[in-house]
Design an enzyme around this catalytic site. Structure first.
Site, PDB file in Angstrom:
ATOM      1  N   ASP A 287     -11.398   1.577 -24.223  1.00 40.49           N
ATOM      2  CA  ASP A 287     -11.529   1.545 -22.771  1.00 40.49           C
ATOM      3  C   ASP A 287     -11.584   2.942 -22.181  1.00 40.49           C
ATOM      4  O   ASP A 287     -11.019   3.876 -22.734  1.00 40.49           O
ATOM      5  CB  ASP A 287     -10.310   0.868 -22.128  1.00 40.49           C
ATOM      6  CG  ASP A 287     -10.277  -0.624 -22.384  1.00 40.49           C
ATOM      7  OD1 ASP A 287     -11.309  -1.165 -22.773  1.00 40.49           O
ATOM      8  OD2 ASP A 287      -9.205  -1.210 -22.184  1.00 40.49           O
TER       9      ASP A 287
ATOM     10  N   PRO B 164       0.811  -1.229   0.000  1.00 37.65           N
ATOM     11  CA  PRO B 164       0.000   0.000   0.000  1.00 37.65           C
ATOM     12  C   PRO B 164       0.843   1.278   0.000  1.00 37.65           C
ATOM     13  O   PRO B 164       0.320   2.358  -0.302  1.00 37.65           O
ATOM     14  CB  PRO B 164      -0.847  -0.120   1.277  1.00 37.65           C
ATOM     15  CG  PRO B 164      -0.299  -1.253   2.056  1.00 37.65           C
ATOM     16  CD  PRO B 164       0.552  -2.087   1.151  1.00 37.65           C
TER      17      PRO B 164
ATOM     18  N   GLU C  77       2.806  -8.138   8.458  1.00 36.74           N
ATOM     19  CA  GLU C  77       2.891  -6.708   8.781  1.00 36.74           C
ATOM     20  C   GLU C  77       3.791  -5.975   7.805  1.00 36.74           C
ATOM     21  O   GLU C  77       3.767  -4.763   7.712  1.00 36.74           O
ATOM     22  CB  GLU C  77       3.445  -6.515  10.196  1.00 36.74           C
ATOM     23  CG  GLU C  77       2.607  -7.121  11.289  1.00 36.74           C
ATOM     24  CD  GLU C  77       1.226  -6.503  11.367  1.00 36.74           C
ATOM     25  OE1 GLU C  77       1.149  -5.279  11.556  1.00 36.74           O
ATOM     26  OE2 GLU C  77       0.239  -7.247  11.235  1.00 36.74           O
TER      27      GLU C  77
ATOM     28  N   ARG D 255      -4.795  -8.090 -20.470  1.00 38.96           N
ATOM     29  CA  ARG D 255      -5.785  -7.707 -21.484  1.00 38.96           C
ATOM     30  C   ARG D 255      -5.251  -6.668 -22.460  1.00 38.96           C
ATOM     31  O   ARG D 255      -5.849  -6.456 -23.519  1.00 38.96           O
ATOM     32  CB  ARG D 255      -7.094  -7.265 -20.826  1.00 38.96           C
ATOM     33  CG  ARG D 255      -6.997  -6.013 -20.024  1.00 38.96           C
ATOM     34  CD  ARG D 255      -8.264  -5.762 -19.249  1.00 38.96           C
ATOM     35  NE  ARG D 255      -9.413  -5.465 -20.112  1.00 38.96           N
ATOM     36  CZ  ARG D 255      -9.534  -4.364 -20.830  1.00 38.96           C
ATOM     37  NH1 ARG D 255      -8.597  -3.443 -20.808  1.00 38.96           N
ATOM     38  NH2 ARG D 255     -10.600  -4.154 -21.584  1.00 38.96           N
TER      39      ARG D 255
HETATM   40  N1  ADE Z   1      -1.299  -4.938   0.213  1.00 38.33           N
HETATM   41  C1  ADE Z   1      -2.211  -4.556   1.111  1.00 38.33           C
HETATM   42  N2  ADE Z   1      -2.944  -3.540   0.650  1.00 38.33           N
HETATM   43  C2  ADE Z   1      -2.482  -3.258  -0.598  1.00 38.33           C
HETATM   44  C3  ADE Z   1      -2.817  -2.300  -1.589  1.00 38.33           C
HETATM   45  N3  ADE Z   1      -3.800  -1.415  -1.401  1.00 38.33           N
HETATM   46  N4  ADE Z   1      -2.126  -2.311  -2.731  1.00 38.33           N
HETATM   47  C4  ADE Z   1      -1.122  -3.185  -2.921  1.00 38.33           C
HETATM   48  N5  ADE Z   1      -0.762  -4.102  -2.031  1.00 38.33           N
HETATM   49  C5  ADE Z   1      -1.432  -4.144  -0.862  1.00 38.33           C
END
Ligand code: ADE
Length: 249
Positions: free
Chosen positions: A169, A89, A116, A154
């Site tokens: 698209d 994330p 984690e 794709r």
């Molecule tokens: N792992 C946990 N959340 C994630 C996200 N939003 N994007 C990529 N990998 C992740």
């Protein structure tokens, strides 16, 4: 032809996700080769451990460096051209431009992050890109990996059967898509716009373009700001504005 390897502790989840529709057909027709790699194959202890407690203490488990490094030795063999993605994330936000960039690669590896976090040495020495699919936290990197590989597969030539389709698209030209309708022409009093039923393709294209502009302007100010209007677009936007002021005197 692209090769995508997914390194995961949940191989069944990836296998399931790539066994349908366009991604399955792309593999069958040789447009994409997708390998699902079980990270536990690269462990050497009885419990097939892929995580451990953090150095320095504290809670949570950390993905170990050795199984990842050995998996990458096997799959990449030190080839610097291979893109090695870590789902995270905190990474670069995945979007259509990023998908297009990856689609030109010959070989992409996606390492599904877990626990984690991952040992920092994985980021420092083994990964080329950290990728986030959005500002929310998932329990693991498998869903992000499936999102990435779907969007990239794709885009491969031949993947959609209809060669021109990725051009239509959303985002392809910086605008959202126009509305679509199919039969019946009326259902519960909900009608298809007449213009789509009259067979005048020049007028239909004009209407579709105008609706793309309307949608993008109304829903996605970020895309709208980045988009450069053509002369025709400027005329269509003026027409939109005129009908809108007619409706709200
Ligand atoms: N792992 C946990 N959340 C994630 C996200 N939003 N994007 C990529 N990998 C992740």
């Amino acid at each position: 032809m692209i090769r995508i390897d997914v390194i995961t502790i949940l191989p069944e989840m990836i296998q399931q996700g790539i066994s349908h529709s366009i991604v399955r057909r792309a593999q069958e027709s040789g447009v994409a080769e997708i390998r699902v790699v079980d990270l536990r194959q690269y462990t050497h202890d009885r419990h097939r451990t892929t995580d451990d407690t953090p150095c320095g203490g504290g809670g949570g488990m950390i993905m170990k460096v050795e199984p990842v490094a050995e998996a990458l030795d096997d799959l990449v063999g030190g080839d610097a051209k291979v893109r090695v993605l870590l789902t995270d994330p905190q990474g670069r936000k995945f979007d259509q431009a990023f998908a297009r960039e990856l689609a030109t690669e010959e070989h992409v590896v996606i390492l599904c992050g877990h626990y984690e976090g991952v040992d920092e040495r994985i980021r420092q020495h083994l990964v080329t890109d950290e990728v986030s699919i959005g500002d929310y936290v998932l329990t693991g990197g498998e869903l992000p990996a499936l999102v990435i590989l779907d969007a990239v597969t794709r885009l491969q030539t031949g993947a959609l059967g209809d060669e021109g389709a990725p051009d239509r698209d959303s985002f392809a030209d910086g605008l959202l898509e126009h509305p679509h309708y199919t039969k019946p022409r009326e259902y519960r009093g909900w009608t298809v716009p007449d213009i789509l039923l009259e067979g005048n393709h020049a007028l239909i294209n004009r209407w579709r373009r105008k609706e793309q502009l309307r949608r993008t302007r109304d829903r996605r100010p970020d895309l709208w700001e980045a988009y450069t209007l053509t002369e025709l677009d400027k005329q269509l936007v003026k027409e939109l504005e005129n009908t809108e002021t007619d409706l709200c005197p």
